[in-house]
Write an enzyme that holds these catalytic residues in place. Structure first.
Site, PDB file in Angstrom:
ATOM      1  N   VAL A 165      48.335  50.484 -15.825  1.00  0.00           N
ATOM      2  CA  VAL A 165      48.880  49.591 -14.767  1.00  0.00           C
ATOM      3  C   VAL A 165      50.335  49.331 -14.866  1.00  0.00           C
ATOM      4  O   VAL A 165      51.206  49.731 -14.107  1.00  0.00           O
ATOM      5  CB  VAL A 165      48.285  48.180 -15.180  1.00  0.00           C
ATOM      6  CG1 VAL A 165      49.157  46.827 -14.418  1.00  0.00           C
ATOM      7  CG2 VAL A 165      46.996  47.937 -14.806  1.00  0.00           C
ATOM      8  N   LYS A 194      66.064  52.411 -15.383  1.00  0.00           N
ATOM      9  CA  LYS A 194      65.926  50.784 -15.018  1.00  0.00           C
ATOM     10  C   LYS A 194      66.915  49.999 -15.684  1.00  0.00           C
ATOM     11  O   LYS A 194      67.126  49.998 -16.842  1.00  0.00           O
ATOM     12  CB  LYS A 194      64.353  50.461 -15.509  1.00  0.00           C
ATOM     13  CG  LYS A 194      64.146  49.153 -15.540  1.00  0.00           C
ATOM     14  CD  LYS A 194      62.884  48.622 -15.884  1.00  0.00           C
ATOM     15  CE  LYS A 194      62.516  47.092 -15.684  1.00  0.00           C
ATOM     16  NZ  LYS A 194      61.179  46.844 -16.374  1.00  0.00           N
ATOM     17  N   VAL A 217      32.675  55.740 -29.901  1.00  0.00           N
ATOM     18  CA  VAL A 217      32.036  54.741 -31.023  1.00  0.00           C
ATOM     19  C   VAL A 217      31.110  54.091 -30.410  1.00  0.00           C
ATOM     20  O   VAL A 217      31.176  53.206 -29.806  1.00  0.00           O
ATOM     21  CB  VAL A 217      33.358  54.003 -31.534  1.00  0.00           C
ATOM     22  CG1 VAL A 217      32.674  53.159 -32.738  1.00  0.00           C
ATOM     23  CG2 VAL A 217      34.256  54.911 -31.939  1.00  0.00           C
ATOM     24  N   THR A 220      56.778  43.814 -20.871  1.00  0.00           N
ATOM     25  CA  THR A 220      56.779  43.744 -22.230  1.00  0.00           C
ATOM     26  C   THR A 220      55.772  44.400 -22.990  1.00  0.00           C
ATOM     27  O   THR A 220      55.633  44.546 -24.239  1.00  0.00           O
ATOM     28  CB  THR A 220      56.818  42.295 -22.826  1.00  0.00           C
ATOM     29  OG1 THR A 220      55.579  41.594 -22.348  1.00  0.00           O
ATOM     30  CG2 THR A 220      58.079  41.335 -22.094  1.00  0.00           C
TER      31      THR A 220
END
Length: 531
Positions: free
Chosen positions: A67, A98, A205, A364
């Site tokens: 995303v 940016k 896994v 973030t």
């Protein structure tokens, strides 16, 4: 308020020699993706180097979410630390520069319907005082110019589609971030990690086995193979296979303060100038991102499923992009906001979505990955993986997550839209942390917030410049501005304009620079100052 604080100083990594044996010999990273490979590269770059065996186990059954296509400036430090030039990784990942983020339509206050959250520049030390002073004048009801876009060079660069990387002869740096194709970035980091001795095991896994003390002992792989290691890093995304499902680590949700829990994304063609900013546009039940890559725009709509359906969200995004009748596929995603209470629990460290997530508004996610992995590497190099080290680590990461959450929540709390239940609910939200409540009360009482941010009383996770830009950019000022007149002479906006205009001439066109990204001088040191 004339002093400055260095928030980022990075010198290119030089080889360090560890004098002691490593506290662990074999680290298994469960899950690849950007989080897994970033962590692997930082471990490979530690003072122990190849003395610690690192294996990334990546399930062929699980695809990358892919995303995020934007970063904060901390990602620049990541690549400089591991010694990879922009001229190598950026073209491989369709990456662009940016300078910051534009927020459009979040506020309805006249003159403040749009603002730019700038990344810092060394030049900001020459204009920050005037900005903050005018903000406080306006809080005291003086009719002065306090919109942040006027004071920072990054806003000018973004407006003119210039790269926030100056020509070599201009000695003032900008603390910039990047946009990139997240899938290609993961693939690039994968290749570099293998080149640097990281082992890759493409296996699923099936189960996790713990010893009698409750620590993770081994992984049960497909084909009934047992895989052992000394330490395990959980990069399994929202599933949290190790940290939550196995170790039962408690989880703190942010859903009461951050309503968005889904997104829909689709690309659009790119032509003409390449902008050097992310644009966040408020829509009816959330916000839309627009991110420029070298080959396309990345677009998406982050929204609340409590306020609209995925079908309604997709229709609204298509209408926003002019794609209502276009045969462009959309990708729907769900997300969970919050964090685990212990990012490092027993012999397991959670990194990336497995440790927590704060919605994409300020990009973030990778910053938190980088900080988590870097802080763990420091603990590893000290040779102390005991309970006290874990407790200090977890306290630091929880503070980082909660402080970042507060900054994101403040965007929604200060909005003035009233066109939908979504925006009204955000403005009326009372599920705010006590530090955020204190910060907003201090601001609304027309008192400075800078000292409280520096002391850590409130506003942790973001610097003074960012908080002032957000609150002033949203127009959070008294309604009766102009009722007080001061005899003091205002700052010269013409002088600030002149400084920024002349400085901007030293920055190249964004598309032009991307066509031939020059390597950085090896002796270069980045110093950027915030208030």
């Amino acid at each position: 308020m004339s002093d400055t604080a260095t928030v980022y100083r990075h010198q290119r990594h030089t080889h360090r020699t560890a004098l002691t044996d490593p506290p662990v010999r074999h680290i298994a990273i469960v899950g690849g993706g950007t989080a897994g490979w970033m962590t692997a590269l930082l471990l490979a770059n530690s003072s122990y180097g190849e003395r610690i065996k690192v294996t990334v186990l990546e399930s062929p059954q699980v695809g990358a979410i892919g995303v995020g296509e934007g970063s904060t400036p901390w990602m620049r430090g990541f690549f400089e630390e591991i010694g990879i030039e922009e001229s190598e990784w950026m073209p491989a990942c369709d990456a662009t520069y940016k300078a910051g983020i534009t927020f459009d339509g979040w506020s309805t206050r006249p003159g403040f319907e749009r603002y730019f959250h700038a990344f810092a520049s060394m030049l900001d030390n020459l204009t920050m005082t005037q900005f903050v002073d005018n903000v406080h004048r306006r809080l005291n009801r003086e009719d002065v110019h306090a919109h942040p876009d006027h004071y920072f060079i990054a806003a000018r660069l973004a407006r003119e589609c210039k790269a926030p990387r100056p020509r070599h002869e201009f000695p003032f740096d900008v603390w910039y971030g990047y946009h990139f194709d997240s899938v290609k970035l993961g693939q690039f980091l994968h290749r570099k990690a293998l080149e640097r001795g990281i082992r890759h095991l493409p296996r699923h896994v099936n189960a996790v086995q713990c010893d009698e003390h409750g620590d993770i002992a081994a992984l049960q792989l497909e084909g009934d193979e047992r895989f052992e290691a000394d330490f395990f890093i959980d990069c399994t995304g929202f599933s949290g296979l190790l940290i939550e499902k196995t170790l039962k680590t408690p989880y703190t949700s942010y859903a009461d303060a951050l309503f968005n829990d889904a997104a829909v994304a689709m690309p659009t063609p790119l032509d003409g100038p390449i902008m050097s900013q992310t644009i966040s546009t408020a829509l009816r039940h959330g916000w839309a991102w627009k991110i420029p890559l070298t080959a396309r725009y990345g677009n998406g709509y982050v929204y609340s499923t409590a306020h609209c359906t995925p079908e309604q969200a997709e229709t609204e995004l298509r209408r926003h992009l002019g794609l209502l009748d276009a045969d462009v596929p959309a990708r729907h995603l769900r997300m969970r906001t919050g964090r685990v209470d212990r990012h490092w629990h027993r012999n397991c460290l959670a990194v990336g979505l497995a440790q927590g997530f704060i919605e994409p508004l300020e990009a973030t996610a990778l910053m938190l990955v980088q900080r988590t992995a870097s802080l763990f590497v420091k603990a590893l190099e000290k040779g102390d993986l005991g309970e006290a080290a874990q407790a200090g680590f977890n306290a630091a990461m929880n503070t980082q997550f909660d402080g970042t959450r507060d900054y994101i929540v403040a965007h929604y709390k200060t909005n003035t839209r009233s066109d939908t239940d979504y925006w009204r609910a955000n403005a009326a939200n009372t599920h705010l942390s006590e530090p955020l409540v204190r910060l907003l009360r201090t601001w609304l009482a027309s008192r400075p917030i800078a000292d409280g941010i520096r002391r850590g009383t409130f506003g942790q996770g973001y610097p003074v410049m960012s908080w002032y830009s957000l609150l002033a950019g949203m127009g959070l000022f008294p309604d009766d501005v102009g009722s007080h007149v001061s005899g003091d002479a205002p700052h010269s906006l013409a002088a600030i304009d002149n400084l920024i205009e002349r400085s901007a001439r030293n920055f190249p066109d964004h598309r032009e620079l991307l066509g031939a990204i020059p390597p950085r001088p090896r002796e270069e040191t980045l110093q950027v100052y915030f208030w």
